[in-house]
Design a protein around this motif. Structure first.
Motif, PDB file in Angstrom:
ATOM      1  N   SER A 232       0.818  -1.226   0.000  1.00 42.40           N
ATOM      2  CA  SER A 232       0.000   0.000   0.000  1.00 42.40           C
ATOM      3  C   SER A 232       0.843   1.265   0.000  1.00 42.40           C
ATOM      4  N   TYR A 233       2.180   1.128   0.015  1.00 38.26           N
ATOM      5  CA  TYR A 233       3.026   2.309   0.176  1.00 38.26           C
ATOM      6  C   TYR A 233       4.072   2.423  -0.936  1.00 38.26           C
ATOM      7  N   ARG A 234       4.370   3.660  -1.280  1.00 35.55           N
ATOM      8  CA  ARG A 234       5.489   3.943  -2.178  1.00 35.55           C
ATOM      9  C   ARG A 234       6.740   4.116  -1.329  1.00 35.55           C
ATOM     10  N   ARG A 235       7.818   3.453  -1.707  1.00 33.90           N
ATOM     11  CA  ARG A 235       9.049   3.473  -0.917  1.00 33.90           C
ATOM     12  C   ARG A 235      10.238   3.856  -1.786  1.00 33.90           C
ATOM     13  N   TYR A 236      11.287   4.397  -1.124  1.00 33.29           N
ATOM     14  CA  TYR A 236      12.517   4.756  -1.823  1.00 33.29           C
ATOM     15  C   TYR A 236      13.347   3.501  -2.076  1.00 33.29           C
ATOM     16  N   VAL A 237      13.891   3.402  -3.293  1.00 35.76           N
ATOM     17  CA  VAL A 237      14.710   2.248  -3.661  1.00 35.76           C
ATOM     18  C   VAL A 237      15.867   2.714  -4.544  1.00 35.76           C
ATOM     19  N   ARG A 238      16.876   1.878  -4.677  1.00 31.97           N
ATOM     20  CA  ARG A 238      17.946   2.130  -5.635  1.00 31.97           C
ATOM     21  C   ARG A 238      17.465   1.701  -7.024  1.00 31.97           C
ATOM     22  N   THR A 239      17.906   2.399  -8.049  1.00 33.01           N
ATOM     23  CA  THR A 239      17.519   2.016  -9.412  1.00 33.01           C
ATOM     24  C   THR A 239      18.603   2.448 -10.394  1.00 33.01           C
ATOM     25  N   PRO A 240      18.867   1.664 -11.424  1.00 31.30           N
ATOM     26  CA  PRO A 240      19.908   2.010 -12.394  1.00 31.30           C
ATOM     27  C   PRO A 240      19.433   3.030 -13.422  1.00 31.30           C
ATOM     28  N   VAL A 241      20.372   3.808 -13.940  1.00 34.13           N
ATOM     29  CA  VAL A 241      20.099   4.713 -15.058  1.00 34.13           C
ATOM     30  C   VAL A 241      20.256   3.914 -16.344  1.00 34.13           C
ATOM     31  N   LEU A 242      19.199   3.854 -17.122  1.00 34.28           N
ATOM     32  CA  LEU A 242      19.194   3.032 -18.333  1.00 34.28           C
ATOM     33  C   LEU A 242      19.490   3.826 -19.596  1.00 34.28           C
ATOM     34  N   ALA A 243      19.207   5.116 -19.576  1.00 33.92           N
ATOM     35  CA  ALA A 243      19.445   5.949 -20.758  1.00 33.92           C
ATOM     36  C   ALA A 243      19.464   7.408 -20.350  1.00 33.92           C
ATOM     37  N   ALA A 244      20.122   8.247 -21.161  1.00 40.40           N
ATOM     38  CA  ALA A 244      20.174   9.699 -20.945  1.00 40.40           C
ATOM     39  C   ALA A 244      19.960  10.379 -22.286  1.00 40.40           C
ATOM     40  N   TRP A 245      19.149  11.470 -22.288  1.00 40.42           N
ATOM     41  CA  TRP A 245      18.757  12.111 -23.543  1.00 40.42           C
ATOM     42  C   TRP A 245      18.829  13.632 -23.412  1.00 40.42           C
ATOM     43  N   ASN A 246      19.023  14.297 -24.545  1.00 42.46           N
ATOM     44  CA  ASN A 246      19.092  15.762 -24.587  1.00 42.46           C
ATOM     45  C   ASN A 246      18.027  16.303 -25.526  1.00 42.46           C
ATOM     46  N   THR A 247      17.530  17.492 -25.221  1.00 47.37           N
ATOM     47  CA  THR A 247      16.615  18.176 -26.120  1.00 47.37           C
ATOM     48  C   THR A 247      16.574  19.654 -25.747  1.00 47.37           C
ATOM     49  N   VAL A 248      15.761  20.411 -26.443  1.00 42.35           N
ATOM     50  CA  VAL A 248      15.557  21.834 -26.153  1.00 42.35           C
ATOM     51  C   VAL A 248      14.058  22.057 -25.958  1.00 42.35           C
ATOM     52  N   LYS A 249      13.678  22.629 -24.822  1.00 45.94           N
ATOM     53  CA  LYS A 249      12.274  22.844 -24.513  1.00 45.94           C
ATOM     54  C   LYS A 249      12.075  24.191 -23.825  1.00 45.94           C
ATOM     55  N   ARG A 250      10.867  24.704 -23.877  1.00 45.58           N
ATOM     56  CA  ARG A 250      10.518  25.921 -23.143  1.00 45.58           C
ATOM     57  C   ARG A 250      10.577  25.613 -21.649  1.00 45.58           C
ATOM     58  N   GLY A 251      11.194  26.495 -20.874  1.00 43.81           N
ATOM     59  CA  GLY A 251      11.417  26.244 -19.460  1.00 43.81           C
ATOM     60  C   GLY A 251      10.364  26.858 -18.547  1.00 43.81           C
ATOM     61  N   PHE A 252      10.068  26.146 -17.455  1.00 38.27           N
ATOM     62  CA  PHE A 252       9.167  26.632 -16.406  1.00 38.27           C
ATOM     63  C   PHE A 252       9.868  26.444 -15.059  1.00 38.27           C
ATOM     64  N   ARG A 253       9.858  27.501 -14.212  1.00 36.69           N
ATOM     65  CA  ARG A 253      10.495  27.422 -12.906  1.00 36.69           C
ATOM     66  C   ARG A 253       9.424  27.221 -11.835  1.00 36.69           C
ATOM     67  N   ILE A 254       9.572  26.147 -11.052  1.00 37.14           N
ATOM     68  CA  ILE A 254       8.647  25.832  -9.970  1.00 37.14           C
ATOM     69  C   ILE A 254       9.329  26.176  -8.657  1.00 37.14           C
ATOM     70  N   THR A 255       8.714  27.031  -7.844  1.00 41.50           N
ATOM     71  CA  THR A 255       9.270  27.438  -6.558  1.00 41.50           C
ATOM     72  C   THR A 255       8.411  26.866  -5.437  1.00 41.50           C
TER      73      THR A 255
END
Length: 525
Positions: free
Chosen positions: A110-133
Protein backbone atom coordinates in the motif's frame (compact mmCIF):
# COMPACT_ATOMS: atom_id res chain seq x y z
CA UNK A 1 13.10 -9.59 -30.38
CA UNK A 2 13.54 -9.43 -26.62
CA UNK A 3 12.43 -6.57 -24.40
CA UNK A 4 12.74 -8.59 -21.21
CA UNK A 5 11.60 -6.92 -18.02
CA UNK A 6 10.11 -3.94 -19.81
CA UNK A 7 6.39 -4.74 -19.47
CA UNK A 8 4.34 -2.00 -17.83
CA UNK A 9 2.44 -2.55 -14.65
CA UNK A 10 -1.06 -1.29 -13.97
CA UNK A 11 -0.16 1.48 -11.53
CA UNK A 12 -1.39 4.25 -13.80
CA UNK A 13 -4.08 2.90 -16.13
CA UNK A 14 -5.77 6.29 -16.21
CA UNK A 15 -2.73 7.69 -17.99
CA UNK A 16 -3.46 5.41 -20.94
CA UNK A 17 -7.15 5.95 -21.75
CA UNK A 18 -6.88 4.51 -25.26
CA UNK A 19 -5.94 1.04 -24.06
CA UNK A 20 -9.56 0.24 -23.33
CA UNK A 21 -10.14 0.05 -27.09
CA UNK A 22 -7.14 -2.21 -27.71
CA UNK A 23 -8.89 -5.51 -26.98
CA UNK A 24 -6.15 -7.26 -28.95
CA UNK A 25 -3.38 -5.82 -26.76
CA UNK A 26 -0.54 -8.25 -26.04
CA UNK A 27 1.51 -6.01 -23.75
CA UNK A 28 2.75 -2.45 -23.26
CA UNK A 29 6.49 -2.00 -23.04
CA UNK A 30 9.16 0.60 -22.47
CA UNK A 31 12.80 0.21 -23.40
CA UNK A 32 15.92 2.26 -22.62
CA UNK A 33 16.51 2.88 -26.31
CA UNK A 34 13.28 4.89 -26.54
CA UNK A 35 13.09 7.07 -23.46
CA UNK A 36 9.70 8.72 -23.19
CA UNK A 37 7.91 6.26 -25.51
CA UNK A 38 5.51 3.46 -24.62
CA UNK A 39 4.91 0.74 -27.23
CA UNK A 40 1.56 -1.07 -27.18
CA UNK A 41 2.00 -4.39 -28.99
CA UNK A 42 -1.21 -5.66 -30.60
CA UNK A 43 -2.27 -8.59 -32.76
CA UNK A 44 -3.78 -7.09 -35.90
CA UNK A 45 -6.81 -8.74 -37.46
CA UNK A 46 -6.01 -7.22 -40.86
CA UNK A 47 -3.07 -5.54 -42.53
CA UNK A 48 -4.47 -4.02 -45.72
CA UNK A 49 -6.51 -0.85 -45.30
CA UNK A 50 -8.90 0.12 -48.09
CA UNK A 51 -9.36 3.87 -48.32
CA UNK A 52 -13.06 4.86 -48.53
CA UNK A 53 -14.14 6.23 -51.89
CA UNK A 54 -15.31 9.47 -50.27
CA UNK A 55 -11.88 10.07 -48.74
CA UNK A 56 -9.78 12.97 -49.94
CA UNK A 57 -6.71 10.73 -49.85
CA UNK A 58 -5.59 9.99 -53.43
CA UNK A 59 -4.58 6.35 -52.90
CA UNK A 60 -6.57 3.16 -52.67
CA UNK A 61 -4.77 0.74 -50.31
CA UNK A 62 -2.40 1.26 -47.41
CA UNK A 63 -0.53 -0.66 -44.74
CA UNK A 64 0.32 1.05 -41.44
CA UNK A 65 2.36 -1.27 -39.19
CA UNK A 66 2.52 1.48 -36.56
CA UNK A 67 0.03 3.96 -35.10
CA UNK A 68 1.96 6.96 -33.85
CA UNK A 69 5.61 7.70 -34.49
CA UNK A 70 8.75 7.21 -32.40
CA UNK A 71 10.67 9.90 -34.30
CA UNK A 72 9.85 12.35 -31.52
CA UNK A 73 11.92 13.64 -28.60
CA UNK A 74 11.51 13.37 -24.82
CA UNK A 75 10.57 15.93 -22.15
CA UNK A 76 13.22 16.98 -19.72
CA UNK A 77 14.79 18.96 -16.86
CA UNK A 78 17.44 21.67 -16.59
CA UNK A 79 20.91 20.03 -17.00
CA UNK A 80 22.11 21.49 -13.67
CA UNK A 81 19.27 19.93 -11.67
CA UNK A 82 20.82 17.96 -8.75
CA UNK A 83 19.92 14.26 -8.83
CA UNK A 84 20.05 12.07 -5.70
CA UNK A 85 22.46 9.20 -6.34
CA UNK A 86 22.25 5.81 -4.63
CA UNK A 87 25.30 6.63 -2.49
CA UNK A 88 23.62 9.72 -1.02
CA UNK A 89 25.55 12.26 -3.09
CA UNK A 90 23.88 14.67 -5.49
CA UNK A 91 25.13 15.03 -9.04
CA UNK A 92 24.07 17.52 -11.74
CA UNK A 93 21.72 15.85 -14.21
CA UNK A 94 24.09 16.58 -17.10
CA UNK A 95 26.76 14.42 -15.42
CA UNK A 96 24.52 11.43 -14.71
CA UNK A 97 25.47 8.56 -16.99
CA UNK A 98 24.02 5.26 -18.11
CA UNK A 99 25.01 2.63 -15.54
CA UNK A 100 24.91 5.01 -12.57
CA UNK A 101 22.63 4.16 -9.66
CA UNK A 102 20.19 6.77 -8.40
CA UNK A 103 17.36 6.87 -5.89
CA UNK A 104 13.89 6.19 -7.23
CA UNK A 105 10.62 4.96 -5.78
CA UNK A 106 8.56 1.82 -6.08
CA UNK A 107 5.13 0.89 -4.77
CA UNK A 108 5.23 -2.11 -2.46
CA UNK A 109 1.89 -3.12 -1.01
CA UNK A 110 0.00 0.00 0.00
CA UNK A 111 3.03 2.31 0.18
CA UNK A 112 5.49 3.94 -2.18
CA UNK A 113 9.05 3.47 -0.92
CA UNK A 114 12.52 4.76 -1.82
CA UNK A 115 14.71 2.25 -3.66
CA UNK A 116 17.95 2.13 -5.63
CA UNK A 117 17.52 2.02 -9.41
CA UNK A 118 19.91 2.01 -12.39
CA UNK A 119 20.10 4.71 -15.06
CA UNK A 120 19.19 3.03 -18.33
CA UNK A 121 19.45 5.95 -20.76
CA UNK A 122 20.17 9.70 -20.94
CA UNK A 123 18.76 12.11 -23.54
CA UNK A 124 19.09 15.76 -24.59
CA UNK A 125 16.62 18.18 -26.12
CA UNK A 126 15.56 21.83 -26.15
CA UNK A 127 12.27 22.84 -24.51
CA UNK A 128 10.52 25.92 -23.14
CA UNK A 129 11.42 26.24 -19.46
CA UNK A 130 9.17 26.63 -16.41
CA UNK A 131 10.50 27.42 -12.91
CA UNK A 132 8.65 25.83 -9.97
CA UNK A 133 9.27 27.44 -6.56
CA UNK A 134 8.37 25.57 -3.35
CA UNK A 135 7.76 26.82 0.21
CA UNK A 136 11.13 25.58 1.55
CA UNK A 137 13.00 27.55 -1.12
CA UNK A 138 13.46 24.63 -3.54
CA UNK A 139 13.48 25.67 -7.19
CA UNK A 140 13.36 23.30 -10.14
CA UNK A 141 13.25 24.07 -13.86
CA UNK A 142 11.43 21.66 -16.19
CA UNK A 143 9.47 21.56 -19.43
CA UNK A 144 5.71 21.92 -19.42
CA UNK A 145 5.36 18.23 -20.24
CA UNK A 146 7.34 17.01 -17.25
CA UNK A 147 5.52 15.30 -14.36
CA UNK A 148 6.09 15.44 -10.61
CA UNK A 149 4.55 13.33 -7.86
CA UNK A 150 1.94 15.06 -5.67
CA UNK A 151 -0.36 13.77 -2.92
CA UNK A 152 -2.93 13.22 -5.65
CA UNK A 153 -0.65 11.38 -8.05
CA UNK A 154 1.51 12.39 -11.00
CA UNK A 155 0.83 15.83 -12.45
CA UNK A 156 2.22 17.75 -15.42
CA UNK A 157 3.76 21.19 -15.08
CA UNK A 158 1.46 22.73 -17.70
CA UNK A 159 -1.71 21.91 -19.60
CA UNK A 160 -1.48 19.96 -22.85
CA UNK A 161 -0.63 22.04 -25.91
CA UNK A 162 -3.54 20.63 -27.92
CA UNK A 163 -6.18 21.52 -25.32
CA UNK A 164 -6.78 17.95 -24.16
CA UNK A 165 -7.29 17.30 -20.45
CA UNK A 166 -4.49 16.04 -18.22
CA UNK A 167 -3.71 16.45 -14.48
CA UNK A 168 -1.73 19.67 -13.97
CA UNK A 169 0.10 21.18 -11.02
CA UNK A 170 -1.74 23.90 -9.11
CA UNK A 171 -0.59 26.46 -6.56
CA UNK A 172 -0.65 25.45 -2.88
CA UNK A 173 -0.64 21.70 -3.52
CA UNK A 174 2.45 19.83 -2.36
CA UNK A 175 5.00 17.72 -4.22
CA UNK A 176 6.43 14.59 -2.59
CA UNK A 177 10.05 14.02 -1.73
CA UNK A 178 12.73 15.33 0.65
CA UNK A 179 12.97 18.96 -0.41
CA UNK A 180 15.92 20.80 1.10
CA UNK A 181 16.41 18.00 3.66
CA UNK A 182 17.87 15.92 0.82
CA UNK A 183 21.14 17.68 1.65
CA UNK A 184 21.10 16.10 5.11
CA UNK A 185 21.13 12.49 3.91
CA UNK A 186 24.40 11.06 5.23
CA UNK A 187 23.53 7.38 5.20
CA UNK A 188 21.77 6.45 1.96
CA UNK A 189 21.06 2.94 3.27
CA UNK A 190 18.85 4.50 5.92
CA UNK A 191 16.29 5.69 3.39
CA UNK A 192 16.07 2.47 1.36
CA UNK A 193 12.54 1.09 1.73
CA UNK A 194 11.55 4.20 3.71
CA UNK A 195 7.95 5.21 2.99
CA UNK A 196 7.50 8.35 0.88
CA UNK A 197 5.80 10.92 3.09
CA UNK A 198 4.22 14.35 2.73
CA UNK A 199 6.56 17.28 3.27
CA UNK A 200 4.89 20.60 4.11
CA UNK A 201 7.88 22.47 2.77
CA UNK A 202 7.14 21.26 -0.75
CA UNK A 203 3.99 23.35 -1.21
CA UNK A 204 4.01 25.06 -4.61
CA UNK A 205 4.30 28.84 -4.34
CA UNK A 206 4.70 29.70 -8.01
CA UNK A 207 5.07 28.25 -11.51
CA UNK A 208 6.84 30.73 -13.76
CA UNK A 209 7.06 30.55 -17.54
CA UNK A 210 10.66 31.50 -18.34
CA UNK A 211 9.59 32.58 -21.81
CA UNK A 212 12.44 30.88 -23.67
CA UNK A 213 13.75 27.55 -24.89
CA UNK A 214 16.59 26.02 -22.89
CA UNK A 215 18.79 22.93 -23.14
CA UNK A 216 17.33 20.08 -21.11
CA UNK A 217 18.22 16.51 -20.18
CA UNK A 218 16.16 13.49 -19.16
CA UNK A 219 17.16 10.10 -17.82
CA UNK A 220 15.37 6.78 -17.90
CA UNK A 221 15.61 4.64 -14.77
CA UNK A 222 14.53 1.15 -13.83
CA UNK A 223 11.70 2.47 -11.66
CA UNK A 224 10.54 5.14 -14.10
CA UNK A 225 11.36 7.98 -11.71
CA UNK A 226 14.18 9.70 -9.81
CA UNK A 227 14.76 12.38 -7.15
CA UNK A 228 15.41 15.76 -8.80
CA UNK A 229 16.42 18.57 -6.43
CA UNK A 230 14.73 16.68 -3.62
CA UNK A 231 11.39 16.03 -5.34
CA UNK A 232 10.15 12.89 -7.08
CA UNK A 233 10.28 13.33 -10.84
CA UNK A 234 8.79 11.07 -13.52
CA UNK A 235 10.31 9.75 -16.73
CA UNK A 236 7.86 11.41 -19.09
CA UNK A 237 6.07 8.88 -21.26
CA UNK A 238 2.63 8.48 -21.67
CA UNK A 239 -1.62 12.83 -34.27
CA UNK A 240 -5.28 12.48 -35.67
CA UNK A 241 -5.55 8.65 -36.04
CA UNK A 242 -4.56 8.47 -32.37
CA UNK A 243 -7.81 10.14 -31.33
CA UNK A 244 -9.63 6.94 -32.29
CA UNK A 245 -7.86 5.32 -29.35
CA UNK A 246 -8.67 8.29 -27.10
CA UNK A 247 -5.02 9.37 -27.28
CA UNK A 248 -4.47 13.03 -28.13
CA UNK A 249 -3.12 14.12 -31.50
CA UNK A 250 -0.17 16.02 -30.02
CA UNK A 251 2.23 14.45 -27.54
CA UNK A 252 0.52 11.04 -27.48
CA UNK A 253 1.16 10.64 -31.21
CA UNK A 254 4.86 10.72 -30.34
CA UNK A 255 4.79 8.90 -27.01
CA UNK A 256 2.11 6.19 -27.35
CA UNK A 257 2.98 3.99 -30.33
CA UNK A 258 0.77 1.04 -31.26
CA UNK A 259 2.71 -1.76 -32.99
CA UNK A 260 1.01 -4.45 -35.08
CA UNK A 261 3.52 -7.15 -34.30
CA UNK A 262 1.90 -9.80 -36.54
CA UNK A 263 1.25 -7.52 -39.51
CA UNK A 264 3.50 -9.41 -41.96
CA UNK A 265 1.85 -12.78 -41.23
CA UNK A 266 -1.65 -11.33 -41.56
CA UNK A 267 -0.69 -9.57 -44.79
CA UNK A 268 0.70 -12.76 -46.32
CA UNK A 269 -2.68 -14.45 -45.85
CA UNK A 270 -4.62 -11.46 -47.23
CA UNK A 271 -2.63 -11.08 -50.45
CA UNK A 272 -2.70 -14.87 -51.04
CA UNK A 273 -6.49 -14.81 -51.44
CA UNK A 274 -7.80 -15.20 -55.02
CA UNK A 275 -9.91 -12.09 -54.48
CA UNK A 276 -6.86 -9.84 -54.01
CA UNK A 277 -6.42 -7.82 -57.20
CA UNK A 278 -2.74 -6.96 -56.72
CA UNK A 279 -3.63 -3.29 -56.42
CA UNK A 280 -0.71 -0.97 -55.64
CA UNK A 281 -0.16 -0.59 -51.89
CA UNK A 282 1.19 2.56 -50.23
CA UNK A 283 3.34 2.53 -47.09
CA UNK A 284 4.03 5.76 -45.24
CA UNK A 285 0.70 7.42 -45.93
CA UNK A 286 -0.16 7.92 -42.27
CA UNK A 287 2.77 7.00 -40.04
CA UNK A 288 6.37 6.37 -41.03
CA UNK A 289 7.12 2.65 -41.60
CA UNK A 290 10.83 3.33 -41.02
CA UNK A 291 10.50 5.24 -37.78
CA UNK A 292 13.06 4.39 -35.09
CA UNK A 293 10.91 1.59 -33.66
CA UNK A 294 11.32 -0.36 -36.89
CA UNK A 295 14.92 -0.97 -35.88
CA UNK A 296 13.54 -3.01 -32.97
CA UNK A 297 10.50 -4.65 -34.52
CA UNK A 298 11.77 -5.21 -38.11
CA UNK A 299 8.26 -5.49 -39.58
CA UNK A 300 9.05 -4.08 -43.02
CA UNK A 301 11.08 -6.99 -44.51
CA UNK A 302 8.15 -9.35 -43.98
CA UNK A 303 5.72 -6.81 -45.45
CA UNK A 304 7.91 -6.26 -48.51
CA UNK A 305 8.35 -10.00 -49.07
CA UNK A 306 4.62 -10.71 -48.72
CA UNK A 307 3.70 -8.01 -51.24
CA UNK A 308 6.39 -9.04 -53.72
CA UNK A 309 5.57 -12.75 -53.45
CA UNK A 310 1.95 -11.99 -54.39
CA UNK A 311 2.94 -9.73 -57.28
CA UNK A 312 1.67 -6.58 -55.58
CA UNK A 313 3.31 -3.24 -56.52
CA UNK A 314 4.42 -1.16 -53.55
CA UNK A 315 5.38 2.41 -52.75
CA UNK A 316 7.26 3.57 -49.66
CA UNK A 317 7.48 7.11 -48.35
CA UNK A 318 9.68 7.70 -45.31
CA UNK A 319 11.74 10.17 -43.31
CA UNK A 320 13.73 7.30 -41.82
CA UNK A 321 17.27 6.45 -42.83
CA UNK A 322 16.58 2.88 -41.68
CA UNK A 323 15.29 2.36 -45.23
CA UNK A 324 18.92 1.63 -46.13
CA UNK A 325 18.75 -1.65 -44.20
CA UNK A 326 16.21 -3.04 -46.66
CA UNK A 327 17.68 -1.72 -49.92
CA UNK A 328 19.16 -5.11 -50.95
CA UNK A 329 15.73 -6.70 -50.47
CA UNK A 330 13.94 -3.87 -52.29
CA UNK A 331 16.39 -4.05 -55.19
CA UNK A 332 15.74 -7.78 -55.41
CA UNK A 333 11.94 -7.57 -55.38
CA UNK A 334 12.03 -4.68 -57.86
CA UNK A 335 13.03 -7.28 -60.45
CA UNK A 336 9.56 -8.82 -60.24
CA UNK A 337 7.17 -6.06 -59.03
CA UNK A 338 7.16 -2.25 -59.39
CA UNK A 339 8.80 -0.58 -56.39
CA UNK A 340 8.56 3.18 -55.89
CA UNK A 341 10.64 4.88 -53.16
CA UNK A 342 10.51 8.42 -51.85
CA UNK A 343 12.19 10.32 -49.01
CA UNK A 344 10.32 13.09 -47.21
CA UNK A 345 12.76 15.98 -46.68
CA UNK A 346 10.86 19.17 -46.01
CA UNK A 347 13.37 21.40 -44.21
CA UNK A 348 16.99 22.12 -45.12
CA UNK A 349 17.75 24.58 -42.33
CA UNK A 350 19.29 22.50 -39.52
CA UNK A 351 18.05 24.64 -36.62
CA UNK A 352 14.49 24.83 -37.95
CA UNK A 353 14.48 21.11 -38.66
CA UNK A 354 15.57 20.29 -35.10
CA UNK A 355 12.86 22.53 -33.73
CA UNK A 356 9.90 21.24 -35.73
CA UNK A 357 11.05 17.63 -36.32
CA UNK A 358 13.24 17.01 -33.25
CA UNK A 359 13.35 13.22 -33.42
CA UNK A 360 13.86 12.76 -37.16
CA UNK A 361 17.13 12.21 -39.04
CA UNK A 362 18.79 15.36 -40.34
CA UNK A 363 18.37 16.52 -43.92
CA UNK A 364 21.98 15.50 -44.52
CA UNK A 365 21.32 11.95 -43.31
CA UNK A 366 18.16 11.65 -45.39
CA UNK A 367 19.92 12.95 -48.50
CA UNK A 368 22.62 10.34 -47.93
CA UNK A 369 19.83 7.76 -47.94
CA UNK A 370 18.63 9.12 -51.30
CA UNK A 371 22.14 8.50 -52.61
CA UNK A 372 22.11 4.98 -51.18
CA UNK A 373 18.81 4.24 -52.93
CA UNK A 374 20.26 5.41 -56.24
CA UNK A 375 23.41 3.35 -55.69
CA UNK A 376 21.16 0.32 -55.20
CA UNK A 377 19.85 0.87 -58.71
CA UNK A 378 16.46 2.30 -57.73
CA UNK A 379 14.87 5.68 -58.42
CA UNK A 380 14.19 7.94 -55.45
CA UNK A 381 11.83 10.89 -55.41
CA UNK A 382 12.03 13.57 -52.75
CA UNK A 383 8.94 15.06 -51.14
CA UNK A 384 9.51 18.73 -50.41
CA UNK A 385 6.48 18.65 -48.15
CA UNK A 386 5.24 20.66 -46.47
CA UNK A 387 6.63 24.00 -47.55
CA UNK A 388 6.08 26.34 -44.60
CA UNK A 389 4.81 29.81 -45.47
CA UNK A 390 7.25 32.59 -44.50
CA UNK A 391 9.75 30.00 -43.20
CA UNK A 392 10.84 27.70 -46.01
CA UNK A 393 9.26 29.32 -49.05
CA UNK A 394 12.02 31.83 -49.79
CA UNK A 395 13.67 31.49 -53.17
CA UNK A 396 17.05 31.01 -51.51
CA UNK A 397 15.82 28.15 -49.29
CA UNK A 398 14.01 26.39 -52.15
CA UNK A 399 16.93 26.76 -54.55
CA UNK A 400 19.40 25.39 -52.00
CA UNK A 401 17.07 22.50 -51.16
CA UNK A 402 16.74 21.51 -54.81
CA UNK A 403 20.48 21.82 -55.37
CA UNK A 404 21.14 19.40 -52.52
CA UNK A 405 18.48 16.96 -53.73
CA UNK A 406 20.01 16.92 -57.22
CA UNK A 407 23.50 16.51 -55.78
CA UNK A 408 22.29 13.52 -53.75
CA UNK A 409 20.91 11.84 -56.86
CA UNK A 410 17.20 12.47 -56.36
CA UNK A 411 15.25 11.65 -59.52
CA UNK A 412 12.37 14.08 -58.99
CA UNK A 413 10.88 16.48 -56.48
CA UNK A 414 7.25 16.81 -55.50
CA UNK A 415 6.02 19.69 -53.38
CA UNK A 416 3.00 21.04 -51.56
CA UNK A 417 2.24 23.81 -49.11
CA UNK A 418 1.47 23.23 -45.44
CA UNK A 419 -1.81 21.43 -44.74
CA UNK A 420 -3.21 21.92 -41.21
CA UNK A 421 -5.75 19.18 -40.69
CA UNK A 422 -7.99 19.10 -37.59
CA UNK A 423 -6.11 17.95 -34.50
CA UNK A 424 -2.77 19.08 -35.91
CA UNK A 425 -3.53 22.79 -36.29
CA UNK A 426 -3.60 23.59 -32.52
CA UNK A 427 -0.35 21.67 -32.01
CA UNK A 428 1.38 23.48 -34.89
CA UNK A 429 0.08 26.90 -33.84
CA UNK A 430 1.37 26.33 -30.31
CA UNK A 431 4.80 25.56 -31.75
CA UNK A 432 4.58 28.69 -33.92
CA UNK A 433 3.66 30.82 -30.91
CA UNK A 434 6.75 29.61 -29.07
CA UNK A 435 9.21 29.71 -31.95
CA UNK A 436 7.94 32.44 -34.29
CA UNK A 437 5.27 34.52 -32.52
CA UNK A 438 5.66 37.24 -35.15
CA UNK A 439 4.15 34.84 -37.72
CA UNK A 440 1.04 33.89 -35.73
CA UNK A 441 -1.13 36.70 -37.21
CA UNK A 442 -0.01 35.80 -40.74
CA UNK A 443 -0.78 32.08 -40.29
CA UNK A 444 -4.11 32.87 -38.61
CA UNK A 445 -5.11 34.90 -41.64
CA UNK A 446 -3.66 32.41 -44.14
CA UNK A 447 -5.54 29.42 -42.70
CA UNK A 448 -8.68 31.24 -41.59
CA UNK A 449 -10.79 29.67 -44.33
CA UNK A 450 -9.77 26.04 -43.97
CA UNK A 451 -7.09 23.41 -43.74
CA UNK A 452 -5.27 24.34 -46.94
CA UNK A 453 -3.39 27.51 -47.69
CA UNK A 454 -5.57 29.70 -49.95
CA UNK A 455 -5.45 29.22 -53.71
CA UNK A 456 -3.65 32.55 -54.14
CA UNK A 457 -0.76 31.37 -51.99
CA UNK A 458 -0.56 27.97 -53.73
CA UNK A 459 -0.51 29.65 -57.13
CA UNK A 460 2.25 32.01 -55.96
CA UNK A 461 4.25 29.09 -54.53
CA UNK A 462 3.95 27.05 -57.74
CA UNK A 463 5.12 30.04 -59.79
CA UNK A 464 8.15 30.41 -57.52
CA UNK A 465 9.28 26.79 -57.25
CA UNK A 466 8.35 25.31 -60.63
CA UNK A 467 11.08 27.16 -62.59
CA UNK A 468 13.61 26.09 -59.95
CA UNK A 469 12.55 22.44 -60.27
CA UNK A 470 12.98 22.65 -64.04
CA UNK A 471 16.33 24.38 -63.71
CA UNK A 472 17.65 21.57 -61.49
CA UNK A 473 16.27 18.84 -63.75
CA UNK A 474 13.90 17.48 -61.13
CA UNK A 475 10.57 18.04 -62.86
CA UNK A 476 7.91 15.30 -62.93
CA UNK A 477 4.86 17.05 -64.23
CA UNK A 478 2.05 19.49 -63.95
CA UNK A 479 0.76 21.33 -60.90
CA UNK A 480 -1.94 19.74 -58.76
CA UNK A 481 -4.45 22.60 -58.26
CA UNK A 482 -5.86 21.03 -55.10
CA UNK A 483 -2.65 21.17 -53.12
CA UNK A 484 -0.13 23.27 -55.00
CA UNK A 485 1.85 20.08 -55.61
CA UNK A 486 2.77 18.30 -58.85
CA UNK A 487 1.35 15.29 -60.60
CA UNK A 488 3.46 12.73 -62.40
CA UNK A 489 4.06 13.57 -66.05
CA UNK A 490 4.30 9.87 -66.88
CA UNK A 491 1.22 8.61 -65.08
CA UNK A 492 -0.92 11.52 -63.98
CA UNK A 493 -3.55 10.83 -61.33
CA UNK A 494 -4.68 7.25 -61.78
CA UNK A 495 -7.54 4.87 -61.16
CA UNK A 496 -7.05 1.14 -61.44
CA UNK A 497 -9.47 -1.33 -63.03
CA UNK A 498 -11.47 -1.48 -59.82
CA UNK A 499 -12.00 2.27 -59.98
CA UNK A 500 -9.85 3.03 -56.95
CA UNK A 501 -7.60 6.06 -56.71
CA UNK A 502 -4.00 4.96 -56.63
CA UNK A 503 -1.83 7.99 -56.06
CA UNK A 504 0.28 8.70 -52.99
CA UNK A 505 0.16 11.25 -50.16
CA UNK A 506 2.91 12.53 -47.93
CA UNK A 507 3.26 11.38 -44.33
CA UNK A 508 2.80 14.90 -43.01
CA UNK A 509 -0.77 15.24 -44.21
CA UNK A 510 -0.24 16.73 -47.69
CA UNK A 511 -2.20 15.06 -50.44
CA UNK A 512 -2.25 14.42 -54.14
CA UNK A 513 1.45 14.56 -54.93
CA UNK A 514 2.76 11.04 -55.42
CA UNK A 515 1.94 8.29 -57.89
CA UNK A 516 1.85 4.59 -57.21
CA UNK A 517 3.71 2.39 -59.69
CA UNK A 518 1.17 0.32 -61.58
CA UNK A 519 0.64 1.43 -65.18
CA UNK A 520 -0.62 -1.98 -66.27
CA UNK A 521 -3.77 -1.81 -64.15
CA UNK A 522 -4.53 1.90 -64.44
CA UNK A 523 -6.05 4.39 -66.81
CA UNK A 524 -5.82 8.17 -66.75
CA UNK A 525 -8.82 10.21 -65.70
Amino acid sequence: MRWNGQQLGTEEPSALPGLAKLNNLVRSVQTPDFAGVTFHEVLAKSALNKVPRQSEMPFGWTINPYRGCSHACVYCLDPDTPILMADGRQKPLRLVEVGDEVMGTKTRGSYRRYVRTPVLAAWNTVKRGFRITLADGTEITASGDHRFLTERGWKYVQRATDGSQRPTLTLKESLLGFGQSVNEINDPASIIEEVVRTNNGLRILSIEDLGSEIDMVDITTGTGDFIANGVISHNCFARPTHTYLDFNAGDDFDNQVVVKINVADVLAKEVAKPSWGRYPVALGTNTDPYQRAEGRYALMPGIIESLAHSGTPLSILTKGTLLRRDLPLLAEVAQTVPVDLAMSIAIYDDELQKSIEPGTPSAKARLATVTAVRNAGLDCSVFLMPILPYLTDTKAHLDEALRRVKEAGGTSVLFSSLYLKPGVKPWFMHWLQRQHPELVPKYTELYARGQYAPKEYRTWLAARISPLIRAHGLERGREDPATGGIRSKALGMLRNDAGERVAFASDDGSTGARILPSTEQATLF
